[in-house]
Design a protein around this motif. Structure first.
Motif, short mmCIF file in Angstrom:
data_model
loop_
_atom_site.label_atom_id
_atom_site.label_comp_id
_atom_site.label_asym_id
_atom_site.label_seq_id
_atom_site.Cartn_x
_atom_site.Cartn_y
_atom_site.Cartn_z
N GLY A 99 0.77 -1.23 0.00
CA GLY A 99 0.00 0.00 0.00
C GLY A 99 0.80 1.28 0.00
N GLY A 100 2.14 1.17 0.09
CA GLY A 100 2.96 2.35 -0.04
C GLY A 100 2.68 3.38 1.04
N GLU A 101 2.70 4.65 0.64
CA GLU A 101 2.61 5.73 1.63
C GLU A 101 1.28 5.78 2.35
OE1 GLU A 101 1.32 9.31 -1.47
OE2 GLU A 101 3.33 9.27 -0.62
N ARG A 102 0.20 5.26 1.74
CA ARG A 102 -1.09 5.28 2.44
C ARG A 102 -1.12 4.25 3.55
NH1 ARG A 102 -3.96 5.05 -2.39
NH2 ARG A 102 -5.01 3.19 -1.65
N ALA A 103 -0.44 3.15 3.34
CA ALA A 103 -0.17 2.17 4.40
C ALA A 103 -1.38 1.45 4.97
CB ALA A 103 0.62 2.82 5.54
N GLY A 104 -2.58 1.72 4.46
CA GLY A 104 -3.71 0.88 4.82
C GLY A 104 -4.37 1.17 6.15
N HIS A 105 -4.20 2.36 6.72
CA HIS A 105 -4.95 2.81 7.89
C HIS A 105 -5.49 4.20 7.57
CE1 HIS A 105 -3.13 -0.49 10.03
NE2 HIS A 105 -1.92 0.04 10.01
N PHE A 106 -6.33 4.73 8.46
CA PHE A 106 -6.81 6.10 8.27
C PHE A 106 -7.19 6.66 9.63
CE2 PHE A 106 -9.79 9.19 5.97
CZ PHE A 106 -8.72 9.95 5.50
N MET A 107 -6.93 7.96 9.83
CA MET A 107 -7.28 8.64 11.07
C MET A 107 -8.45 9.58 10.78
SD MET A 107 -4.89 7.21 12.72
CE MET A 107 -3.80 6.10 11.80
N MET A 108 -9.63 9.24 11.24
CA MET A 108 -10.79 10.08 10.95
C MET A 108 -11.91 9.75 11.93
SD MET A 108 -12.64 8.51 7.59
CE MET A 108 -13.41 6.90 7.62
N CYS A 109 -13.14 10.07 11.55
CA CYS A 109 -14.31 9.79 12.37
C CYS A 109 -14.82 8.37 12.11
CB CYS A 109 -15.41 10.80 12.07
SG CYS A 109 -16.03 10.72 10.38
N HIS A 110 -15.83 7.98 12.87
CA HIS A 110 -16.51 6.72 12.61
C HIS A 110 -17.88 7.00 12.00
CE1 HIS A 110 -19.02 7.48 16.11
NE2 HIS A 110 -17.94 7.56 16.88
N CYS A 111 -18.52 5.96 11.46
CA CYS A 111 -19.84 6.13 10.86
C CYS A 111 -20.89 6.33 11.96
CB CYS A 111 -20.19 4.94 9.97
SG CYS A 111 -20.24 3.35 10.82
N SER A 112 -21.92 7.07 11.61
CA SER A 112 -22.98 7.40 12.57
C SER A 112 -24.33 7.34 11.86
CB SER A 112 -22.75 8.80 13.14
OG SER A 112 -22.91 9.78 12.11
N ASN A 113 -25.40 7.53 12.62
CA ASN A 113 -26.73 7.48 12.03
C ASN A 113 -26.92 8.54 10.95
OD1 ASN A 113 -27.56 5.36 13.70
ND2 ASN A 113 -28.11 6.74 15.35
N ARG A 114 -26.43 9.77 11.21
CA ARG A 114 -26.59 10.84 10.23
C ARG A 114 -25.83 10.52 8.94
NH1 ARG A 114 -28.10 16.16 10.68
NH2 ARG A 114 -29.55 15.26 12.19
N LEU A 115 -24.62 9.98 9.07
CA LEU A 115 -23.85 9.63 7.88
C LEU A 115 -24.56 8.56 7.05
CD1 LEU A 115 -20.19 9.57 9.23
CD2 LEU A 115 -21.19 11.26 7.71
N LEU A 116 -25.11 7.57 7.73
CA LEU A 116 -25.81 6.51 7.02
C LEU A 116 -27.10 7.02 6.38
CD1 LEU A 116 -24.91 3.49 6.70
CD2 LEU A 116 -23.65 4.80 8.41
N GLU A 117 -27.77 7.97 7.01
CA GLU A 117 -28.95 8.58 6.40
C GLU A 117 -28.58 9.27 5.08
OE1 GLU A 117 -30.64 11.21 9.24
OE2 GLU A 117 -31.32 9.59 10.59
N HIS A 118 -27.45 9.95 5.07
CA HIS A 118 -27.00 10.62 3.84
C HIS A 118 -26.70 9.61 2.74
CE1 HIS A 118 -26.88 14.83 4.88
NE2 HIS A 118 -26.26 14.56 6.02
N LEU A 119 -26.33 8.39 3.13
CA LEU A 119 -26.06 7.34 2.14
C LEU A 119 -27.31 6.57 1.75
CD1 LEU A 119 -22.71 5.93 3.60
CD2 LEU A 119 -22.99 7.38 1.58
N GLY A 120 -28.45 6.99 2.30
CA GLY A 120 -29.70 6.32 1.99
C GLY A 120 -29.89 5.01 2.71
N LEU A 121 -29.26 4.89 3.91
CA LEU A 121 -29.32 3.64 4.67
C LEU A 121 -29.79 3.90 6.10
CD1 LEU A 121 -25.90 2.23 3.42
CD2 LEU A 121 -28.16 1.37 2.75
N PRO A 122 -30.93 4.53 6.28
CA PRO A 122 -31.41 4.81 7.63
C PRO A 122 -31.70 3.52 8.39
CG PRO A 122 -33.17 5.18 6.05
CD PRO A 122 -31.92 4.94 5.24
N GLY A 123 -31.42 3.55 9.70
CA GLY A 123 -31.71 2.37 10.52
C GLY A 123 -30.63 1.31 10.50
#
Length: 217
Positions: A99-123
Motif C-alpha cells: 500500500g505504499g505511503e497510504r499504508a492501509g490505515h486512516f485517522m478520521m471519524c466513525h460512521c454514525s446514524n446521520r452519515l448513514l442517512e446521507h447514504l440512503g441507509l437509515p436504521g
C-alpha cells in the motif's frame, strides 16, 4: 523469556467492546477472518477525560517524521493532556510493504446514524452504536466522551485532491496484526465495524481477535 498472551478474545462482528491494557503490556488486534476493519480509541484508565486524539496525533507524527493520517507511531491524548498513550511497535500493513505511503490505515471519524442517512441507509447499525455499547461497559455515556476521533485500523481510505473520500478493500489478510504498546494504563475502546455496504470490510462484516500480551522473564 518473551511476550506471553494473557488475554485472548474473539469479538463478534458488528459489536463494540472495551479491554483494559496496563502500562508495559501490548494490545494486539488480529485479522481473524480476513479484510475487516476496527475503529479504535483509548482512554486513560484513571482519567476518562484523557482521550486519544487521532487528528492531533497525525499532525504530531507528521512533524516528527513517524507517520501521518495513514499511519501512526505515537498515539497522543487530546489537549490539555498531550501525552503519548500508546506506541505502535509492530504493524505489517502500516510498514508500507502493501500500500505504499497510504499504508492501509486512516485517522478520521466513525460512521454514525446521520452519515448513514446521507447514504440512503437509515436504521443501519453503525460504529457509533457499537461505541455507545462499549462505553456502557465502563459506565460512560457516549456524549461524555471524545469518541469521534478514531484510529481506523486497516481502513483503506484516502482523500482526493478536492477532499473527496475514497474507499477500497483492506490490504490486510487473515493472520495480520498490529501491536500497541501501552505507555500508561489505558482502556482500549473499539468497534468491530458493521458496514456491509462498501469495500471497507470487503462487503461482509466479520469477527476480529484481540489479545493482551505481557513480557515474562
Amino acid at each position: 523469556m518473551g511476550w506471553k498472551v494473557i488475554q485472548d478474545l474473539i469479538v463478534p462482528k458488528s459489536t463494540g467492546k472495551t479491554m483494559r491494557v496496563n502500562k508495559g503490556q501490548v494490545f494486539r488486534v488480529i485479522q481473524h477472518e480476513g479484510k475487516q476493519v476496527v475503529d479504535l480509541t483509548f482512554l486513560n484508565a484513571h482519567n476518562y477525560k484523557e482521550h486519544f486524539a487521532a487528528e492531533y496525533s497525525a499532525m504530531l507524527n507528521s512533524m516528527q517524521g513517524t507517520g501521518g493520517y495513514y499511519r501512526l507511531t505515537r498515539l497522543y491524548s487530546k489537549p490539555p493532556y498531550e501525552n503519548v498513550m500508546a506506541t505502535v511497535v509492530d504493524d505489517k500493513i502500516g510498514g508500507g510493504a502493501r500500500g505504499g505511503e497510504r499504508a492501509g490505515h486512516f485517522m478520521m471519524c466513525h460512521c454514525s446514524n446521520r452519515l448513514l442517512e446521507h447514504l440512503g441507509l437509515p436504521g443501519t447499525r453503525t460504529c457509533s452504536d457499537n461505541f455507545a455499547d462499549a462505553f456502557r461497559e465502563i459506565g460512560l455515556k457516549q456524549e461524555d466522551t471524545y469518541d469521534e476521533t478514531i484510529f481506523n485500523v486497516w481502513m483503506n481510505s484516502w482523500l482526493d485532491e478536492d477532499g473527496g473520500m475514497n474507499f477500497a478493500r483492506p490490504l490486510a489478510e487473515t493472520g495480520d496484526y498490529i501491536d500497541f504498546l501501552a505507555e500508561m494504563d489505558v482502556i482500549a475502546v473499539f468497534s468491530v465495524c458493521p458496514d456491509e455496504t462498501s469495500p471497507c470490510n470487503d462487503f461482509k462484516a466479520k469477527a476480529l481477535r484481540f489479545q493482551i500480551l505481557e513480557w515474562k522473564e
